[in-house]
Design a protein around this motif. Structure first.
Motif, PDB file in Angstrom:
ATOM      1  N   LEU A 262       0.812  -1.217   0.000  1.00 33.78           N
ATOM      2  CA  LEU A 262       0.000   0.000   0.000  1.00 33.78           C
ATOM      3  C   LEU A 262       0.847   1.270   0.000  1.00 33.78           C
ATOM      4  CD1 LEU A 262      -2.928  -0.736   2.487  1.00 33.78           C
ATOM      5  CD2 LEU A 262      -2.951  -0.844  -0.005  1.00 33.78           C
ATOM      6  N   THR A 263       2.073   1.187   0.482  1.00 31.42           N
ATOM      7  CA  THR A 263       2.902   2.390   0.590  1.00 31.42           C
ATOM      8  C   THR A 263       3.676   2.689  -0.693  1.00 31.42           C
ATOM      9  OG1 THR A 263       4.746   1.107   1.517  1.00 31.42           O
ATOM     10  CG2 THR A 263       3.174   2.071   3.070  1.00 31.42           C
TER      11      THR A 263
ATOM     12  N   ALA B 170      -1.395  15.775  -1.042  1.00 33.91           N
ATOM     13  CA  ALA B 170      -0.201  16.547  -1.392  1.00 33.91           C
ATOM     14  C   ALA B 170       1.030  15.645  -1.470  1.00 33.91           C
ATOM     15  CB  ALA B 170       0.011  17.664  -0.377  1.00 33.91           C
ATOM     16  N   THR B 171       1.218  14.787  -0.476  1.00 34.14           N
ATOM     17  CA  THR B 171       2.379  13.894  -0.499  1.00 34.14           C
ATOM     18  C   THR B 171       2.228  12.840  -1.587  1.00 34.14           C
ATOM     19  OG1 THR B 171       1.372  12.503   1.228  1.00 34.14           O
ATOM     20  CG2 THR B 171       2.875  14.234   1.949  1.00 34.14           C
ATOM     21  N   ALA B 172       0.996  12.410  -1.857  1.00 35.96           N
ATOM     22  CA  ALA B 172       0.773  11.403  -2.897  1.00 35.96           C
ATOM     23  C   ALA B 172       1.129  11.942  -4.274  1.00 35.96           C
ATOM     24  CB  ALA B 172      -0.680  10.932  -2.867  1.00 35.96           C
ATOM     25  N   PHE B 173       0.668  13.141  -4.606  1.00 37.89           N
ATOM     26  CA  PHE B 173       0.987  13.724  -5.912  1.00 37.89           C
ATOM     27  C   PHE B 173       2.458  14.124  -5.997  1.00 37.89           C
ATOM     28  CE2 PHE B 173      -3.647  14.234  -6.320  1.00 37.89           C
ATOM     29  CZ  PHE B 173      -3.818  13.833  -7.639  1.00 37.89           C
ATOM     30  N   ALA B 174       3.043  14.511  -4.875  1.00 37.12           N
ATOM     31  CA  ALA B 174       4.455  14.875  -4.884  1.00 37.12           C
ATOM     32  C   ALA B 174       5.338  13.707  -5.307  1.00 37.12           C
ATOM     33  CB  ALA B 174       4.871  15.383  -3.503  1.00 37.12           C
TER      34      ALA B 174
ATOM     35  N   MET C 103     -10.705  11.281  -3.822  1.00 41.92           N
ATOM     36  CA  MET C 103      -9.325  11.464  -4.274  1.00 41.92           C
ATOM     37  C   MET C 103      -8.780  10.174  -4.881  1.00 41.92           C
ATOM     38  SD  MET C 103      -7.103  13.979  -4.475  1.00 41.92           S
ATOM     39  CE  MET C 103      -7.650  15.128  -3.214  1.00 41.92           C
ATOM     40  N   ALA C 104      -9.026   9.061  -4.203  1.00 48.98           N
ATOM     41  CA  ALA C 104      -8.568   7.769  -4.722  1.00 48.98           C
ATOM     42  C   ALA C 104      -9.236   7.460  -6.051  1.00 48.98           C
ATOM     43  CB  ALA C 104      -8.864   6.669  -3.706  1.00 48.98           C
ATOM     44  N   ASP C 105     -10.505   7.822  -6.189  1.00 46.08           N
ATOM     45  CA  ASP C 105     -11.244   7.564  -7.420  1.00 46.08           C
ATOM     46  C   ASP C 105     -10.651   8.352  -8.585  1.00 46.08           C
ATOM     47  OD1 ASP C 105     -13.901   6.403  -8.589  1.00 46.08           O
ATOM     48  OD2 ASP C 105     -13.891   8.514  -9.205  1.00 46.08           O
TER      49      ASP C 105
ATOM     50  N   SER D 151      -0.858   6.097  -5.473  1.00 40.04           N
ATOM     51  CA  SER D 151       0.078   6.642  -4.498  1.00 40.04           C
ATOM     52  C   SER D 151      -0.668   7.026  -3.240  1.00 40.04           C
ATOM     53  CB  SER D 151       0.795   7.867  -5.090  1.00 40.04           C
ATOM     54  OG  SER D 151       1.726   8.402  -4.166  1.00 40.04           O
ATOM     55  N   GLY D 152       0.022   6.941  -2.102  1.00 37.40           N
ATOM     56  CA  GLY D 152      -0.608   7.265  -0.827  1.00 37.40           C
ATOM     57  C   GLY D 152      -1.216   6.018  -0.219  1.00 37.40           C
ATOM     58  N   THR D 153      -0.858   5.707   1.014  1.00 37.62           N
ATOM     59  CA  THR D 153      -1.275   4.461   1.659  1.00 37.62           C
ATOM     60  C   THR D 153      -2.794   4.303   1.677  1.00 37.62           C
ATOM     61  OG1 THR D 153       0.685   4.575   3.068  1.00 37.62           O
ATOM     62  CG2 THR D 153      -1.080   3.104   3.769  1.00 37.62           C
ATOM     63  N   VAL D 154      -3.503   5.321   2.139  1.00 34.24           N
ATOM     64  CA  VAL D 154      -4.963   5.213   2.261  1.00 34.24           C
ATOM     65  C   VAL D 154      -5.625   5.226   0.884  1.00 34.24           C
ATOM     66  CG1 VAL D 154      -7.037   6.256   3.250  1.00 34.24           C
ATOM     67  CG2 VAL D 154      -4.893   6.287   4.537  1.00 34.24           C
ATOM     68  N   PHE D 155      -5.114   6.035  -0.047  1.00 33.30           N
ATOM     69  CA  PHE D 155      -5.694   6.073  -1.388  1.00 33.30           C
ATOM     70  C   PHE D 155      -5.497   4.736  -2.105  1.00 33.30           C
ATOM     71  CE2 PHE D 155      -4.241  10.615  -0.767  1.00 33.30           C
ATOM     72  CZ  PHE D 155      -5.469  11.041  -0.297  1.00 33.30           C
ATOM     73  N   ASN D 156      -4.326   4.128  -1.953  1.00 32.26           N
ATOM     74  CA  ASN D 156      -4.101   2.801  -2.525  1.00 32.26           C
ATOM     75  C   ASN D 156      -5.051   1.782  -1.912  1.00 32.26           C
ATOM     76  OD1 ASN D 156      -2.070   3.465  -4.339  1.00 32.26           O
ATOM     77  ND2 ASN D 156      -0.412   3.089  -2.885  1.00 32.26           N
ATOM     78  N   TYR D 157      -5.295   1.929  -0.600  1.00 28.25           N
ATOM     79  CA  TYR D 157      -6.222   1.017   0.074  1.00 28.25           C
ATOM     80  C   TYR D 157      -7.616   1.109  -0.540  1.00 28.25           C
ATOM     81  CZ  TYR D 157      -9.112  -1.107   3.675  1.00 28.25           C
ATOM     82  OH  TYR D 157     -10.018  -1.903   4.322  1.00 28.25           O
ATOM     83  N   HIS D 158      -8.100   2.312  -0.758  1.00 29.13           N
ATOM     84  CA  HIS D 158      -9.429   2.468  -1.362  1.00 29.13           C
ATOM     85  C   HIS D 158      -9.459   1.849  -2.759  1.00 29.13           C
ATOM     86  CE1 HIS D 158     -10.963   4.844   1.860  1.00 29.13           C
ATOM     87  NE2 HIS D 158     -10.189   5.895   1.632  1.00 29.13           N
TER      88      HIS D 158
END
Length: 594
Positions: free
Chosen positions: A127-128, A224-228, A412-414, A423-430
């Motif tokens: 996920l990370t 922000a960190t996911a897109f970065a 955001m995940a969608d 990217s992004g732990t929670v977004f990947n989870y979704h």
């Protein structure tokens, strides 16, 4: 309420008329006088004080309160989730709501929380990871429209024209649907929290704002960190105060590169009850996009649709009139709100036009943060649900139209999935688990681990440990300083705003803002070698950003660069500050010692 009292004071003029403010001041003063008078007349109680009995009574009362509250929660007499904390106080009373919001914060540790469980949820760290299925990296703009929803959803309301022609056209051509939000009538920052982090607010304490609790002093992943991870510049923009909901601290803690708040804007147009109009945001979105050479993620928070909605007629010649409402007062409130929605829609249309003219690959997500505070009930709405607003995803990439209803914490995940970004732990989870068994139970475990647990999911490699954000996009520069005949000074420069404050040798000066290039200094006194700076100052005298230092020398204003400092030290054999200290110790100048 107590922690945000200063912020509340700054909004008084948006909710009360001058007459009402005067009456409040008179009423509070009268109450204080009456209280003091009654205390002086009351005398001292001379009976026996039963202190132990009183203490026992207090202990029994607290114990009984706790027991009865637990029973009330178990039997669903009171709720553990507040969609609107003000309404909750009305429904459940002060003792429960105050105690719940004070003590019941954060996410309680789930029973099966351990390292093995988190490793199972994260698929052994998968996920990370950040991966992309595409080479096309478009600009991604999220626009949170204050108190926005499709007014045709209110079945009783009739309008003289459609207040959202631009967004209506987008609803028909692009992906759209109901947007499920965590609050109603208030709670902007909580919808914002769900969108930016992908976390579900229902696992937190009743009435909690994570912006005011965990994220205020702790770093965390976000969009922000996911897109970065893909090289995006990341920017936040809001036409209200930078300290409101602790956004300046929070946005820094969740990885934004820049945050432009109203302290960096020359806001000339206000609504009839004092909120900044949204059209100002266009300039600052363009500045954010222009500030980097690569693609950008821009998160914009509007404020124009904010209440309080006046029950007296404030707009003399409204573009849109309304009918169908039972009282004239409510009709006036809805007429005001509908005309704000129309202007918000014009802003949305202008933003799309601006991005079309730029010709860059772009996705724009428009959504409402919550319903307006209008006393709406579920039966009044077509969806029969108070937690629905509306969203639409505009793009110039040719994305397939996919209409569906979506909760705020999934949007955001969608969008990232549609773009082929992971990217992004929670977004990947979704993206991986949205339709699987125990999806919500495991989401709670993941949220707890990231914010309150031992962060097993990161395996010792935290994605963000400190912020690097800068307030504002454009730097304030000073170009000149003129002495006026009346003894005052005029300071000239660039990018001044109403919130620009002048400092001489670190002391704040009395100043008058005239325009974005000129500030008047009516009482300042300048001496050779004085250091001048200009800071953007928010509420509670928070200094968000300070210009470079400038030095006053021989009637000229010079940028106090390292080279100039070294030159002055060579010429004078000492520093400017030492020269000033030495001069201050000299005897008063006379003909004899001169």
């Amino acid at each position: 309420d107590l922690k945000t009292f200063k912020e509340g004071l700054s909004l008084f003029t948006n909710y009360f008329s001058p007459f009402e403010l005067i009456m409040i001041a008179v009423g509070v003063s009268a109450l204080l006088v009456w209280g003091v008078a009654m205390w002086r007349r009351g005398g001292q109680y001379e009976g026996k004080m039963h202190r132990l009995l009183a203490l026992a009574g207090v202990i029994v009362s607290f114990g009984a309160y706790s027991l009865v509250t637990d029973l009330a929660v178990e039997n669903r007499v009171v709720s553990t989730y507040f969609g609107n904390i003000a309404f909750a106080y009305e429904d459940y009373g002060l003792p429960y709501c105050f105690a719940a919001s004070l003590f019941n914060t954060g996410i309680s540790q789930p029973n099966d929380y351990n390292e093995d469980t988190i490793q199972r949820i994260s698929n052994n760290g998968e996920l990370t990871e950040s991966t992309a299925d595409t080479d096309v990296m478009p600009n991604v703009l999220f626009v949170q429209l204050e108190s926005f929803f499709d007014t045709s959803e209110y079945e009783a309301l009739q309008t003289s024209m459609d207040p959202l022609p631009n967004l209506r056209e987008m609803f028909e051509e692009y992906s759209s649907g109901y947007f499920k939000v965590p609050s109603v009538g208030a709670g902007t920052a909580n919808t914002e929290f769900e969108v930016l982090t992908g976390m579900n607010l229902r696992y937190f304490g009743p009435g909690e704002y994570p912006y005011k609790t965990v994220l205020k002093n702790q770093t965390a992943e976000s969009a922000a960190t996911a897109f970065a991870e893909f090289g995006y510049g990341t920017h936040a923009i809001h036409n209200n105060g930078g300290n409101f909901y602790s956004r300046a601290k929070v946005f820094n803690n969740i990885g934004f590169d820049t945050f432009t708040s109203k302290e960096f804007m020359n806001i000339l147009q206000l609504t009839e009850n004092g909120w900044a109009k949204d059209d100002i945001l266009l300039t600052h979105i363009a500045d954010a996009l222009d500030s980097t050479e690569q693609q950008d993620f821009v998160f914009t928070i509007s404020v124009q649709g904010h209440g309080n909605y006046p029950e007296t007629k404030l707009i003399e010649n409204p573009r849109i009139t309304v009918s169908g409402i039972e009282t004239e007062e409510k009709n006036n409130a809805w007429e005001y709100y509908v005309n704000q929605v129309y202007e918000m829609d014009q802003f949305a249309g202008n933003l799309v036009k601006m991005m079309e003219e730029r010709g860059e690959p772009t996705v724009i997500v428009f959504y409402g943060d919550h319903l307006p505070t209008m006393g709406l009930e579920a039966k009044d709405l077509k969806s029969r649900y108070l937690y629905n607003t509306n969203y639409v995803i505009w793009d110039n990439l040719g994305l397939e139209k996919q209409d569906r209803n979506i909760p705020a914490y999934q949007i955001m995940a969608d969008v990232m999935e549609r773009l082929g970004l992971h990217s992004g732990t929670v977004f990947n989870y979704h993206q991986q688990r949205r339709k699987t068994k125990d999806y919500l139970l495991d989401l709670e475990l993941l949220q707890y681990d990231i914010l309150y647990g031992k962060q097993y999911v990161y395996e010792g490699e935290l994605p963000i440990t400190e912020g690097h954000m800068e307030m504002g996009i454009k730097e304030v520069t000073l170009t000149g300083l003129n002495s006026n005949l009346n003894g005052s000074y005029s300071l000239y420069g660039t990018n001044f705003t109403k919130w620009s404050k002048v400092y001489i040798n670190g002391e704040k000066q009395k100043s008058t803002f005239l325009n974005n290039t000129r500030i008047e200094l009516p009482e300042s006194k300048l001496e050779e070698g004085d250091i001048i700076t200009v800071s953007q100052v928010g509420s509670s005298n928070t200094i968000f950003r300070t210009s470079a230092e400038y030095i006053w020398m021989s009637g000229n204003l010079l940028k106090y660069t390292d080279e100039l400092k070294q030159q002055l030290e060579r010429d004078q054999g000492t520093t400017v500050s030492e020269v000033k200290d030495t001069d201050a110790e000299k005897e008063p100048e006379t003909e004899e010692n001169q």
